[in-house]
Design a protein around this motif. Sequence first.
Motif, PDB file in Angstrom:
ATOM      1  N   ARG A  92      -4.764  -4.741  -7.656  1.00 46.44           N
ATOM      2  CA  ARG A  92      -4.064  -5.402  -8.760  1.00 46.44           C
ATOM      3  C   ARG A  92      -4.226  -4.572 -10.019  1.00 46.44           C
ATOM      4  NH1 ARG A  92      -4.401 -11.796  -8.965  1.00 46.44           N
ATOM      5  NH2 ARG A  92      -2.156 -11.586  -9.092  1.00 46.44           N
ATOM      6  N   VAL A  93      -3.106  -4.310 -10.664  1.00 43.96           N
ATOM      7  CA  VAL A  93      -3.080  -3.623 -11.948  1.00 43.96           C
ATOM      8  C   VAL A  93      -2.140  -4.409 -12.852  1.00 43.96           C
ATOM      9  CG1 VAL A  93      -3.622  -1.311 -11.063  1.00 43.96           C
ATOM     10  CG2 VAL A  93      -1.271  -2.068 -11.103  1.00 43.96           C
ATOM     11  N   ASP A  94      -2.111  -4.038 -14.140  1.00 50.70           N
ATOM     12  CA  ASP A  94      -1.266  -4.764 -15.082  1.00 50.70           C
ATOM     13  C   ASP A  94       0.206  -4.738 -14.684  1.00 50.70           C
ATOM     14  OD1 ASP A  94      -3.462  -5.394 -16.603  1.00 50.70           O
ATOM     15  OD2 ASP A  94      -3.207  -3.699 -17.963  1.00 50.70           O
ATOM     16  N   GLU A  95       0.646  -3.649 -14.078  1.00 48.43           N
ATOM     17  CA  GLU A  95       2.061  -3.498 -13.737  1.00 48.43           C
ATOM     18  C   GLU A  95       2.441  -4.251 -12.476  1.00 48.43           C
ATOM     19  OE1 GLU A  95       0.073  -0.568 -13.970  1.00 48.43           O
ATOM     20  OE2 GLU A  95       0.388  -0.575 -16.126  1.00 48.43           O
ATOM     21  N   GLY A  96       1.492  -4.640 -11.664  1.00 47.74           N
ATOM     22  CA  GLY A  96       1.811  -5.339 -10.421  1.00 47.74           C
ATOM     23  C   GLY A  96       0.677  -5.235  -9.426  1.00 47.74           C
ATOM     24  N   GLU A  97       1.048  -5.286  -8.158  1.00 51.83           N
ATOM     25  CA  GLU A  97       0.056  -5.282  -7.092  1.00 51.83           C
ATOM     26  C   GLU A  97       0.515  -4.345  -5.988  1.00 51.83           C
ATOM     27  OE1 GLU A  97      -2.138  -8.686  -4.437  1.00 51.83           O
ATOM     28  OE2 GLU A  97      -1.314  -9.192  -6.374  1.00 51.83           O
ATOM     29  N   TYR A  98      -0.433  -3.577  -5.424  1.00 50.26           N
ATOM     30  CA  TYR A  98      -0.149  -2.674  -4.313  1.00 50.26           C
ATOM     31  C   TYR A  98      -0.750  -3.264  -3.038  1.00 50.26           C
ATOM     32  CZ  TYR A  98       0.562   0.881  -7.932  1.00 50.26           C
ATOM     33  OH  TYR A  98       0.995   1.590  -9.010  1.00 50.26           O
ATOM     34  N   TYR A  99      -0.003  -3.217  -1.943  1.00 49.84           N
ATOM     35  CA  TYR A  99      -0.531  -3.553  -0.630  1.00 49.84           C
ATOM     36  C   TYR A  99      -0.584  -2.259   0.165  1.00 49.84           C
ATOM     37  CZ  TYR A  99       0.424  -8.347  -1.931  1.00 49.84           C
ATOM     38  OH  TYR A  99       0.433  -9.542  -2.572  1.00 49.84           O
ATOM     39  N   LEU A 100      -1.784  -1.832   0.519  1.00 47.61           N
ATOM     40  CA  LEU A 100      -1.972  -0.516   1.133  1.00 47.61           C
ATOM     41  C   LEU A 100      -2.646  -0.642   2.485  1.00 47.61           C
ATOM     42  CD1 LEU A 100      -3.443   1.093  -2.077  1.00 47.61           C
ATOM     43  CD2 LEU A 100      -1.091   1.280  -1.309  1.00 47.61           C
ATOM     44  N   TRP A 101      -2.323   0.280   3.396  1.00 50.53           N
ATOM     45  CA  TRP A 101      -2.977   0.395   4.693  1.00 50.53           C
ATOM     46  C   TRP A 101      -3.571   1.788   4.786  1.00 50.53           C
ATOM     47  CZ3 TRP A 101      -3.607  -3.140   8.546  1.00 50.53           C
ATOM     48  CH2 TRP A 101      -2.907  -4.333   8.414  1.00 50.53           C
ATOM     49  N   PHE A 102      -4.764   1.886   5.350  1.00 54.36           N
ATOM     50  CA  PHE A 102      -5.401   3.191   5.534  1.00 54.36           C
ATOM     51  C   PHE A 102      -5.957   3.283   6.950  1.00 54.36           C
ATOM     52  CE2 PHE A 102      -5.761   2.455   0.954  1.00 54.36           C
ATOM     53  CZ  PHE A 102      -5.125   3.587   0.492  1.00 54.36           C
ATOM     54  N   CYS A 103      -5.848   4.476   7.521  1.00 59.22           N
ATOM     55  CA  CYS A 103      -6.355   4.689   8.877  1.00 59.22           C
ATOM     56  C   CYS A 103      -7.825   5.078   8.868  1.00 59.22           C
ATOM     57  CB  CYS A 103      -5.521   5.737   9.607  1.00 59.22           C
ATOM     58  SG  CYS A 103      -5.522   7.357   8.822  1.00 59.22           S
ATOM     59  N   SER A 104      -8.359   5.469   7.710  1.00 58.85           N
ATOM     60  CA  SER A 104      -9.778   5.817   7.633  1.00 58.85           C
ATOM     61  C   SER A 104     -10.269   5.614   6.203  1.00 58.85           C
ATOM     62  CB  SER A 104     -10.012   7.272   8.051  1.00 58.85           C
ATOM     63  OG  SER A 104      -9.456   8.141   7.082  1.00 58.85           O
ATOM     64  N   GLN A 105     -11.571   5.515   6.082  1.00 63.45           N
ATOM     65  CA  GLN A 105     -12.183   5.354   4.767  1.00 63.45           C
ATOM     66  C   GLN A 105     -11.973   6.611   3.917  1.00 63.45           C
ATOM     67  OE1 GLN A 105     -16.273   4.234   5.031  1.00 63.45           O
ATOM     68  NE2 GLN A 105     -16.391   3.617   2.912  1.00 63.45           N
ATOM     69  N   GLU A 106     -11.949   7.762   4.558  1.00 61.44           N
ATOM     70  CA  GLU A 106     -11.738   9.018   3.830  1.00 61.44           C
ATOM     71  C   GLU A 106     -10.350   9.042   3.196  1.00 61.44           C
ATOM     72  OE1 GLU A 106     -12.895   8.922   7.013  1.00 61.44           O
ATOM     73  OE2 GLU A 106     -14.975   9.323   6.500  1.00 61.44           O
ATOM     74  N   HIS A 107      -9.344   8.558   3.929  1.00 62.06           N
ATOM     75  CA  HIS A 107      -7.984   8.538   3.378  1.00 62.06           C
ATOM     76  C   HIS A 107      -7.884   7.539   2.220  1.00 62.06           C
ATOM     77  CE1 HIS A 107      -5.725  10.494   6.972  1.00 62.06           C
ATOM     78  NE2 HIS A 107      -6.607  11.289   6.401  1.00 62.06           N
TER      79      HIS A 107
END
Length: 100
Positions: free
Chosen positions: A27-42
Amino acid sequence: METTGPRCSFCERVQDDEEGWFDVDVRVDEGEYYLWFCSQEHAGEWFRRPLPEPDEGTVIQAKPGEEVVGWLVFATIVLLVLGLLGIGLWTVIRWLFFDS
């Protein structure tokens, strides 16, 4: 190889199984991101860079009454905690001074 499903927000790899993948909501002031990651490094690499401008589809605007409802819930919880604290304090005072 499957071509549908969530993709890693860093390397664009398609999710092939449930294990090891995780989603992140930012969550940021401009909106919200929904993200998927395959690894913690990514995920770490993605968060090292400056946040991109959110896409139109990822921006979630708060509804007009949501902030008011949030403050009402917060005030109710604070009053409940203060009330319970007062009851507990009164019980201790009665036990110490009046039930001798």
